[in-house]
Write a protein that holds these residues in place. Structure first.
Motif, short mmCIF file in Angstrom:
data_model
loop_
_atom_site.label_atom_id
_atom_site.label_comp_id
_atom_site.label_asym_id
_atom_site.label_seq_id
_atom_site.Cartn_x
_atom_site.Cartn_y
_atom_site.Cartn_z
N LEU A 1 27.97 37.48 46.41
CA LEU A 1 29.27 37.17 46.99
C LEU A 1 30.22 38.35 46.89
O LEU A 1 30.97 38.64 47.82
CB LEU A 1 29.86 35.94 46.28
N ILE A 2 30.19 39.04 45.76
CA ILE A 2 31.08 40.20 45.59
C ILE A 2 30.63 41.35 46.46
O ILE A 2 31.46 42.03 47.10
CB ILE A 2 31.12 40.60 44.10
N ASP A 3 29.33 41.62 46.52
CA ASP A 3 28.83 42.73 47.33
C ASP A 3 29.14 42.54 48.81
O ASP A 3 29.38 43.51 49.53
CB ASP A 3 27.31 42.89 47.13
N GLN A 4 29.10 41.28 49.27
CA GLN A 4 29.39 41.00 50.68
C GLN A 4 30.87 40.75 50.95
O GLN A 4 31.23 40.37 52.06
CB GLN A 4 28.58 39.77 51.13
N HIS A 5 31.72 40.96 49.93
CA HIS A 5 33.17 40.81 50.05
C HIS A 5 33.57 39.39 50.48
O HIS A 5 34.60 39.20 51.14
CB HIS A 5 33.74 41.83 51.04
N LEU A 6 32.76 38.41 50.11
CA LEU A 6 33.13 37.02 50.38
C LEU A 6 34.16 36.54 49.36
O LEU A 6 35.02 35.72 49.70
CB LEU A 6 31.88 36.13 50.34
N VAL A 7 34.07 37.01 48.14
CA VAL A 7 35.08 36.75 47.11
C VAL A 7 35.27 38.06 46.34
O VAL A 7 34.40 38.94 46.36
CB VAL A 7 34.67 35.62 46.15
N ASN A 8 36.38 38.17 45.64
CA ASN A 8 36.59 39.33 44.79
C ASN A 8 36.31 38.96 43.33
O ASN A 8 36.18 37.77 43.01
CB ASN A 8 38.00 39.90 44.97
N PRO A 9 36.17 39.92 42.44
CA PRO A 9 35.84 39.61 41.05
C PRO A 9 36.83 38.66 40.38
O PRO A 9 36.43 37.82 39.57
CB PRO A 9 35.83 40.98 40.37
N ALA A 10 38.11 38.77 40.70
CA ALA A 10 39.10 37.88 40.08
C ALA A 10 38.91 36.44 40.53
O ALA A 10 39.03 35.50 39.73
CB ALA A 10 40.51 38.36 40.41
N GLU A 11 38.58 36.23 41.81
CA GLU A 11 38.35 34.87 42.31
C GLU A 11 37.09 34.26 41.71
O GLU A 11 37.07 33.07 41.35
CB GLU A 11 38.26 34.90 43.83
N LEU A 12 36.04 35.07 41.59
CA LEU A 12 34.82 34.58 40.96
C LEU A 12 35.06 34.25 39.49
O LEU A 12 34.55 33.24 38.98
CB LEU A 12 33.70 35.61 41.10
N CYS A 13 35.84 35.07 38.81
CA CYS A 13 36.16 34.83 37.40
C CYS A 13 36.94 33.53 37.25
O CYS A 13 36.67 32.74 36.32
CB CYS A 13 36.94 36.01 36.84
N ARG A 14 37.87 33.27 38.15
CA ARG A 14 38.64 32.03 38.10
C ARG A 14 37.72 30.82 38.31
O ARG A 14 37.85 29.79 37.63
CB ARG A 14 39.74 32.06 39.15
N ALA A 15 36.78 30.93 39.26
CA ALA A 15 35.84 29.83 39.50
C ALA A 15 34.96 29.58 38.29
O ALA A 15 34.70 28.43 37.92
CB ALA A 15 35.00 30.13 40.74
N LEU A 16 34.46 30.65 37.66
CA LEU A 16 33.65 30.50 36.46
C LEU A 16 34.45 29.88 35.32
O LEU A 16 33.91 29.11 34.52
CB LEU A 16 33.08 31.85 36.04
N SER A 17 35.73 30.20 35.25
CA SER A 17 36.58 29.61 34.21
C SER A 17 36.75 28.11 34.43
O SER A 17 36.70 27.32 33.48
CB SER A 17 37.93 30.31 34.20
N LEU A 18 36.96 27.70 35.69
CA LEU A 18 37.07 26.28 35.98
C LEU A 18 35.76 25.55 35.69
O LEU A 18 35.77 24.42 35.20
CB LEU A 18 37.47 26.08 37.45
N GLN A 19 34.64 26.19 36.00
CA GLN A 19 33.35 25.56 35.80
C GLN A 19 32.98 25.45 34.32
O GLN A 19 32.43 24.44 33.88
CB GLN A 19 32.27 26.34 36.55
N SER A 20 33.27 26.48 33.55
CA SER A 20 32.84 26.52 32.15
C SER A 20 33.92 26.07 31.16
O SER A 20 33.60 25.72 30.02
CB SER A 20 32.42 27.95 31.79
N GLY A 21 35.18 26.10 31.58
CA GLY A 21 36.26 25.77 30.67
C GLY A 21 36.66 26.90 29.75
O GLY A 21 37.48 26.70 28.84
N LEU A 22 36.12 28.11 29.96
CA LEU A 22 36.45 29.25 29.11
C LEU A 22 37.75 29.89 29.58
O LEU A 22 38.02 29.96 30.79
CB LEU A 22 35.32 30.29 29.16
N PRO A 23 38.57 30.39 28.66
CA PRO A 23 39.82 31.05 29.06
C PRO A 23 39.56 32.45 29.61
O PRO A 23 38.52 33.06 29.36
CB PRO A 23 40.61 31.12 27.74
N ILE A 24 40.54 32.95 30.36
CA ILE A 24 40.47 34.28 30.97
C ILE A 24 41.40 35.21 30.20
O ILE A 24 42.51 34.84 29.84
CB ILE A 24 40.86 34.23 32.46
N VAL A 25 40.94 36.44 29.95
CA VAL A 25 41.74 37.43 29.25
C VAL A 25 41.98 38.61 30.18
O VAL A 25 41.11 38.99 30.97
CB VAL A 25 41.04 37.89 27.95
N ASP A 26 43.19 39.14 30.12
CA ASP A 26 43.55 40.33 30.90
C ASP A 26 43.30 41.56 30.04
O ASP A 26 43.97 41.78 29.03
CB ASP A 26 45.02 40.24 31.31
#
Length: 337
Positions: A227-252
């Motif tokens: 998805l990232i290589d094909q520019h369908l999503v960017n790394p920040a959007e994928l990270c947000r989706a993984l956070s919603l799926q796993s319940g893990l917090p995101i750190v800047d």
């Protein structure tokens, strides 16, 4: 109304058994499963129907309405009560009809059938048709007069008072707005596939999710990486989706620096292979940021290495790789695959 008719070259296979009390579930790895009514089935295919009574989640039903008309292959499972055997069969949509109310009536054609799958299909068909009422018995029951019960007053329904709206200020308004956009207030993202999470976030359409899954699988690339290589999503959007799926917090990680004492705790190869970075120590726990949720094996390796507990976080892949390069040096290409 959308109607897809079968090609003239296609032929029906065998005698179709009409099912009056049957259900099926349609699967695809990039989509939520679809529960539907099984109308009839034969050795060559089946006919199903899905509507809002069977699928109360309009998002799931509307997503499947868009992908059932594609050339993708799905798996169909017959839901037989009391039978836990996996009877999934590969199938493709043969015809599709969507009425004005949004209900979907579609036919499936089985593919890749062999002797074992034929036996599974026969067993499921026998179980679904066993003990169902015959037309004569059904007519007899309909002809029987219904007893009339008199002198029974109807129940009185007292409407419940609506709760007063909560006043949360700007923070409460922002939270409700985010929940309305992502569905976080009503959806359990932890039970969803990452493709469905991205669809609910509005970052992927159902056809895009299925196409991306098929192409990533055929090329041997991970779904998120594709998805990232094909520019369908960017790394920040994928990270947000993984956070919603796993319940893990995101750190800047942009304004963070790794304490010198943490750099020597973990080998450089272990960090680059797992694409993770320790960024803080609180008590007996090491805070570790990763581009995707760490597996149990990786967590055990990290804990054995530092003899402390590991508290995982998530970070966008590009920010994580930049911080790894800044703190430790360049990242090997093979660790990014």
């Amino acid at each position: 109304m959308v109607v897809l008719t079968p090609k003239k070259s296609e032929k029906r296979h065998g005698v179709r058994m009409r099912i009056t009390k049957g259900f099926a579930r349609i699967y695809h790895p990039a989509m939520p499963s679809l529960r539907c009514i099984l109308l009839d089935v034969s050795e060559g295919g089946a006919r199903c129907r899905a509507d809002n009574d069977i699928v109360p989640d309009e998002f799931i039903l509307s997503s499947w309405r868009r992908v059932l008309g594609t050339e993708a292959a799905f798996h169909v499972e017959f839901l037989v009560p009391g039978d836990d055997q996996d009877n999934r069969l590969e199938a493709k949509v043969r015809h599709l009809k969507v009425d004005m109310e949004g209900s979907v009536d579609f036919g499936l054609e089985f593919s890749g059938m062999n002797r074992y799958k034929q036996q599974l299909l026969e067993k499921a068909t026998r179980s679904l048709t066993r003990g169902l009422p015959t037309p004569v018995a059904s007519r007899a029951r309909l002809a029987t007069p219904t007893p009339v019960v008199s002198h029974v007053p109807p129940p009185v329904v007292v409407p419940r008072p609506k709760p007063a709206p909560r006043r949360g200020g700007v923070a409460g308004f922002a939270r409700s707005l985010w929940n309305s956009v992502t569905g976080a207030g009503t959806c359990d993202f932890r039970k969803m596939k990452i493709g469905e999470v991205l669809q609910r976030m509005g970052k992927l359409s159902p056809p895009q999710a299925i196409e991306a899954y098929e192409k990533s699988r055929s090329s041997g690339v991970k779904f998120g990486r594709y998805l990232i290589d094909q520019h369908l999503v960017n790394p920040a959007e994928l990270c947000r989706a993984l956070s919603l799926q796993s319940g893990l917090p995101i750190v800047d990680l942009v304004h963070l620096s790794v304490p010198p004492g943490l750099k020597s705790l973990f080998p450089y190869d272990l960090l680059t292979q797992s694409c993770c970075l320790p960024f803080n120590k609180v008590g007996n726990a090491i805070y570790v940021a990763a581009a995707q949720p760490l597996t149990g094996v990786t967590l055990q390796k990290l804990e054995r290495q530092c003899h402390l507990a590991i508290k995982p976080f998530l970070a966008p892949e590009d920010a994580l790789q930049a911080k790894l390069h800044e703190e430790y040096g360049p990242i090997p290409i093979e660790s990014r695959q």
